[in-house]
Design an enzyme around this catalytic site. Structure first.
Site, short mmCIF file in Angstrom:
data_model
loop_
_atom_site.label_atom_id
_atom_site.label_comp_id
_atom_site.label_asym_id
_atom_site.label_seq_id
_atom_site.Cartn_x
_atom_site.Cartn_y
_atom_site.Cartn_z
N HIS A 27 6.40 11.14 -42.88
CA HIS A 27 5.28 10.17 -43.73
C HIS A 27 4.52 9.84 -42.57
O HIS A 27 3.27 9.52 -43.00
CB HIS A 27 6.27 9.32 -44.33
CG HIS A 27 7.31 9.87 -45.33
ND1 HIS A 27 8.62 10.08 -45.01
CD2 HIS A 27 7.24 10.43 -46.49
CE1 HIS A 27 9.26 10.52 -45.88
NE2 HIS A 27 8.69 10.70 -47.03
N GLN A 54 3.12 19.72 -46.38
CA GLN A 54 3.13 20.90 -46.41
C GLN A 54 4.52 21.52 -46.84
O GLN A 54 5.09 22.14 -47.18
CB GLN A 54 2.76 22.05 -45.45
CG GLN A 54 2.95 23.24 -45.16
CD GLN A 54 2.22 24.02 -46.24
OE1 GLN A 54 1.18 23.76 -46.28
NE2 GLN A 54 2.89 24.89 -46.98
N LYS A 55 5.49 20.41 -46.31
CA LYS A 55 6.98 20.57 -46.40
C LYS A 55 7.37 20.89 -47.90
O LYS A 55 8.32 21.67 -48.04
CB LYS A 55 7.54 19.13 -45.91
CG LYS A 55 9.09 18.59 -46.60
CD LYS A 55 9.89 19.76 -45.62
CE LYS A 55 11.26 19.03 -45.68
NZ LYS A 55 11.74 18.85 -47.26
N LEU A 110 11.98 17.29 -41.07
CA LEU A 110 12.47 16.14 -41.25
C LEU A 110 12.56 15.73 -42.78
O LEU A 110 11.41 16.32 -43.46
CB LEU A 110 11.39 14.98 -40.78
CG LEU A 110 11.25 15.05 -39.25
CD1 LEU A 110 10.64 14.00 -38.66
CD2 LEU A 110 12.68 15.25 -38.37
N SER A 163 14.21 12.86 -45.99
CA SER A 163 14.98 11.60 -46.20
C SER A 163 16.48 11.90 -46.49
O SER A 163 17.37 11.13 -46.39
CB SER A 163 14.27 10.81 -47.61
OG SER A 163 12.76 10.99 -47.19
N ARG A 164 16.62 13.16 -46.90
CA ARG A 164 17.97 13.60 -47.30
C ARG A 164 18.83 14.19 -46.09
O ARG A 164 20.06 14.28 -45.98
CB ARG A 164 17.84 14.64 -48.13
CG ARG A 164 17.58 14.28 -49.61
CD ARG A 164 17.78 15.36 -50.80
NE ARG A 164 17.50 14.65 -52.13
CZ ARG A 164 16.57 14.86 -52.74
NH1 ARG A 164 15.54 15.25 -52.40
NH2 ARG A 164 16.50 14.34 -53.83
N GLN A 190 11.67 12.38 -62.17
CA GLN A 190 11.69 13.40 -61.60
C GLN A 190 13.33 13.99 -60.91
O GLN A 190 13.51 14.88 -60.13
CB GLN A 190 10.77 13.85 -60.31
CG GLN A 190 10.87 12.81 -59.19
CD GLN A 190 9.64 12.92 -58.15
OE1 GLN A 190 8.75 12.25 -58.81
NE2 GLN A 190 10.01 13.54 -57.06
N MET A 247 8.24 8.27 -51.55
CA MET A 247 9.35 7.53 -52.41
C MET A 247 10.09 6.75 -51.54
O MET A 247 11.41 6.32 -51.60
CB MET A 247 10.15 8.79 -52.92
CG MET A 247 9.59 9.69 -54.11
SD MET A 247 10.76 10.57 -54.97
CE MET A 247 11.63 11.53 -54.12
#
Ligand code: AMP
Length: 309
Positions: free
Chosen positions: A41, A173-174, A209, A211-212, A65, A34
């Site tokens: 990533h 896997q996160k 890690l 993005s938020r 989503q 995203m």
């Protein structure tokens, strides 16, 4: 190699077919994201580049989503930096479609439903999230089918895939529940793709890690470390073939007042059903997955570790 950014499915088909033909490529990798990319990533992209002749990364913030329009609006969008990061990893093509390109008639009538596996854990606090996520993953997996723009595409349509390039898609896997659901979708609905799981990338202190994470204050970021510490406690127990001391791990999380725990349990990695109570009292054997989710300040964080003993 300069990365090429494409905006439409037609451009993607043409560009990937051309690259596969030029390189006589035998495999294509797809890395769905995203955007707002970080080292997690990057690891997905690098793994795909190592394993495939042509690699496509996708950047699409999927409205389907997000339960909450505010969350959708404030999701970070950093396309220029994302493209630069993907180019550094050796990705060939970035597919960054508009919402209209992906959903030309508005929201799709026919969708993928995640079933009971999508209703627990993350699904319990985000109703409909996994239906929306799987619907877009299904579409992205179709956009990325290698060779769809080659003359051999007819062979694919008639089911004769022999001779077409291998197709792999990369997931972290996160997001363990998403990964389990994507595997189920691919198996239940016979998608012609191999799903490759990539281990979670963490900060030096252990924070997974995300993005938020950029929305955490310094104090919240420090508090959030308790999540990975609690998971590590269980991992150490499993590695030592000892009973999983879930009570101590829970107590550790409870000691951090800035962390509002949602769930923390040990489950079967495929069904995500909680493991039998006796994993707390007898030495841990077999495969498990410790899952945790909590709100830290304004941010909902998830993390997990696979357990194996
Ligand atoms: P997102 O952009 O958050 O939808 O994530 C895109 C992909 O990157 C998903 O397969 C995630 O599981 C994966 N991912 C996100 N964070 C990490 C991380 N810290 N380590 C490894 N993979 C990750």
């Amino acid at each position: 190699m300069i990365v090429q950014v494409v905006r439409t499915a037609a451009e993607l088909r043409e560009a990937s077919a051309r690259l596969l033909a030029e390189r006589q490529g035998r495999s294509q990798g797809l890395v769905p994201t995203m955007g707002a990319l970080h080292e997690g990533h990057a690891r997905l992209a690098r793994t795909a580049v190592e394993q495939n002749d042509v690699v496509v990364a996708t950047i699409f913030v999927n409205p389907l989503q997000f339960g909450d329009a505010v969350d959708l609006d404030r999701y970070p969008r950093t396309l220029e930096a994302d493209v630069a990061l993907l180019e550094e990893q050796g990705v060939d093509l970035v597919f960054a479609p508009s919402v209209d390109e992906v959903y030309p008639g508005g929201e799709p009538l026919v969708r993928v439903t995640a079933g009971s596996l999508g209703e627990k854990w993350e699904g319990a606090s985000r109703p409909g999230h996994f239906d929306g996520a799987l619907t877009v993953v299904a579409k992205l997996l179709h956009y990325g089918i290698p060779g769809a723009g080659l003359p051999a595409a007819g062979a694919f349509a008639t089911g004769a895939r022999a001779g077409l390039p291998a197709y792999r898609a990369y997931f972290g896997q996160k997001d363990a529940q998403q990964l389990a659901l994507v595997r189920r979708m691919v198996s239940d609905l016979n998608f012609p793709v191999e799903i490759v799981a990539v281990p979670t990338v963490r900060s030096a202190e252990g924070l997974a890690l995300s993005s938020r994470n950029r929305f955490l204050s310094d104090q919240e970021r420090e508090a959030a470390l308790v999540l990975s510490r609690a998971l590590r406690l269980l991992e150490d127990r499993a590695n030592a073939h000892e009973p999983l001391d879930l009570d101590s791990a829970h107590a550790l999380v409870a000691s951090q007042p800035l962390v509002d725990l949602d769930y923390f349990d040990v489950v079967d990695p495929r069904t995500l059903e909680p493991l039998a109570e006796n994993c707390r009292s007898v030495p841990f054997r077999g495969e498990g997955l410790a899952l945790i989710a909590a709100k830290v300040g304004p941010v909902r964080l998830i993390d997990n570790v696979p357990l194996s003993s």
